[in-house]
Scaffold this motif. Structure first.
Motif, PDB file in Angstrom:
ATOM      1  N   PHE A 130      73.158  56.140  88.510  1.00 53.26           N
ATOM      2  CA  PHE A 130      73.890  57.273  87.958  1.00 53.26           C
ATOM      3  C   PHE A 130      75.160  56.831  87.241  1.00 53.26           C
ATOM      4  O   PHE A 130      75.433  57.251  86.115  1.00 53.26           O
ATOM      5  N   TRP A 134      75.273  57.772  83.352  1.00 53.69           N
ATOM      6  CA  TRP A 134      75.916  59.040  83.036  1.00 53.69           C
ATOM      7  C   TRP A 134      76.683  59.007  81.719  1.00 53.69           C
ATOM      8  O   TRP A 134      76.670  59.977  80.952  1.00 53.69           O
ATOM      9  N   ALA A 138      77.001  62.137  79.082  1.00 51.82           N
ATOM     10  CA  ALA A 138      78.194  62.987  79.135  1.00 51.82           C
ATOM     11  C   ALA A 138      78.569  63.516  77.760  1.00 51.82           C
ATOM     12  O   ALA A 138      78.939  64.688  77.605  1.00 51.82           O
ATOM     13  N   CYS A 251      83.296  61.209  88.025  1.00 52.20           N
ATOM     14  CA  CYS A 251      81.954  60.633  88.050  1.00 52.20           C
ATOM     15  C   CYS A 251      81.739  59.833  89.336  1.00 52.20           C
ATOM     16  O   CYS A 251      80.696  59.952  89.988  1.00 52.20           O
ATOM     17  N   ASP A 255      79.266  60.779  92.513  1.00 52.78           N
ATOM     18  CA  ASP A 255      78.275  59.804  92.982  1.00 52.78           C
ATOM     19  C   ASP A 255      78.329  59.688  94.506  1.00 52.78           C
ATOM     20  O   ASP A 255      77.296  59.700  95.176  1.00 52.78           O
TER      21      ASP A 255
END
Length: 271
Positions: A130, A134, A138, A251, A255
């Motif tokens: 992730f 990401w 984003a 972020c 996670d």
């Protein structure tokens, strides 16, 4: 036009069978089975049961239990990691029982690095997926949202900073989990009600003892001068504030938040 593959992988990656939204899809299926009368015909499976292969007769040895009861979460971090690896199968079996996981393994409440480590040994090779991927999504989250909804609908997200808003845009794009047709207004209302279940705001001058810790489900607390100027993120789980690195961005905190559900075998809130 937004790349359709990027949109698809944003919700679910079929190659690695990963994706933070796949769990919401499971919730939708549960709701659907309840609606058509098939729910309950097969045994309900929790996350750890569906993703882990356990050896049923392995139990936690007394020596290990005493170590976990008396260890120092920060000072003995490396020793705890070694013991977590050694006792992995036994702890998987423990998670199948209805126990107070923080009472059984209280060191987790003092060192969130141990939660991240436990996830990494349960699901090796997936722990960085992730965080690594990401950033590729984003920047297109808003573009995807505008394609699905009217641009003026972005105001439903609220006045959060850009990083948090990207996640909330994804939350807004999730399909509804309730039965029957819904008006747009009701969908919007349900979305707005779901935001506090993911993240709440606390002013930096508010003492921690005054935080709302009534929710048993994990959620994130953003601390700052306002929602645009967040200086720290925290996670509340089972009415306890977990220690999180003050340098974590949203972020990274998300996670950790997500991995908590897997490490402690928590079922997502259906709403």
């Amino acid at each position: 036009m937004v790349n359709q593959k990027a949109i698809h992988e944003l919700f679910y990656n079929p190659i690695s069978n990963t994706g933070y939204l796949v769990n919401k899809i499971k919730n939708i299926n549960v709701k659907r089975h309840k609606c058509d009368g098939t729910y309950g015909q097969s045994k309900s499976i929790k996350l750890s049961q569906s993703l882990d292969v356990t050896i049923e007769n392995i139990v936690l040895e007394q020596e290990d239990k005493e170590f976990f009861d008396n260890c120092l979460a920060v000072e003995q971090e490396e020793a705890i990691k070694e013991r977590l690896l050694k006792t992995l199968e036994a702890r998987k079996n423990i998670l199948k029982k209805s126990i107070d996981i923080f009472k059984e393994f209280k060191f987790f409440t003092f060192n969130s690095n141990l939660i991240l480590y436990d996830f990494s040994i349960r699901y090796p090779g997936t722990e960085q997926l992730f965080l690594n991927q990401w950033k590729n999504y984003a920047n297109v989250a808003k573009e995807i949202f505008v394609e699905l909804f009217e641009e003026k609908s972005i105001k439903e997200i609220g006045d959060w900073n850009q990083e948090i808003s990207s996640f909330l845009l994804l939350l807004r794009m999730l399909p509804s989990t309730s039965q029957g047709p819904k008006s747009r207004e009701k969908k919007r209302s349900n979305f707005e009600n779901s935001i506090p279940k993911l993240i709440k705001f606390e002013h930096l001058n508010t003492p921690r003892e005054n935080y709302d810790l009534s929710e048993k489900q994990p959620h994130i607390i953003a601390v700052g001068a306002n929602k645009q100027a967040v200086s720290q993120y925290l996670i509340v789980f089972d009415k306890t504030i977990l220690p999180c690195a003050s340098t974590y961005n949203f972020c990274q905190i998300f996670d950790l938040y997500f991995k908590i559900f897997y490490v402690f075998n928590i079922e997502f809130d259906y709403s």
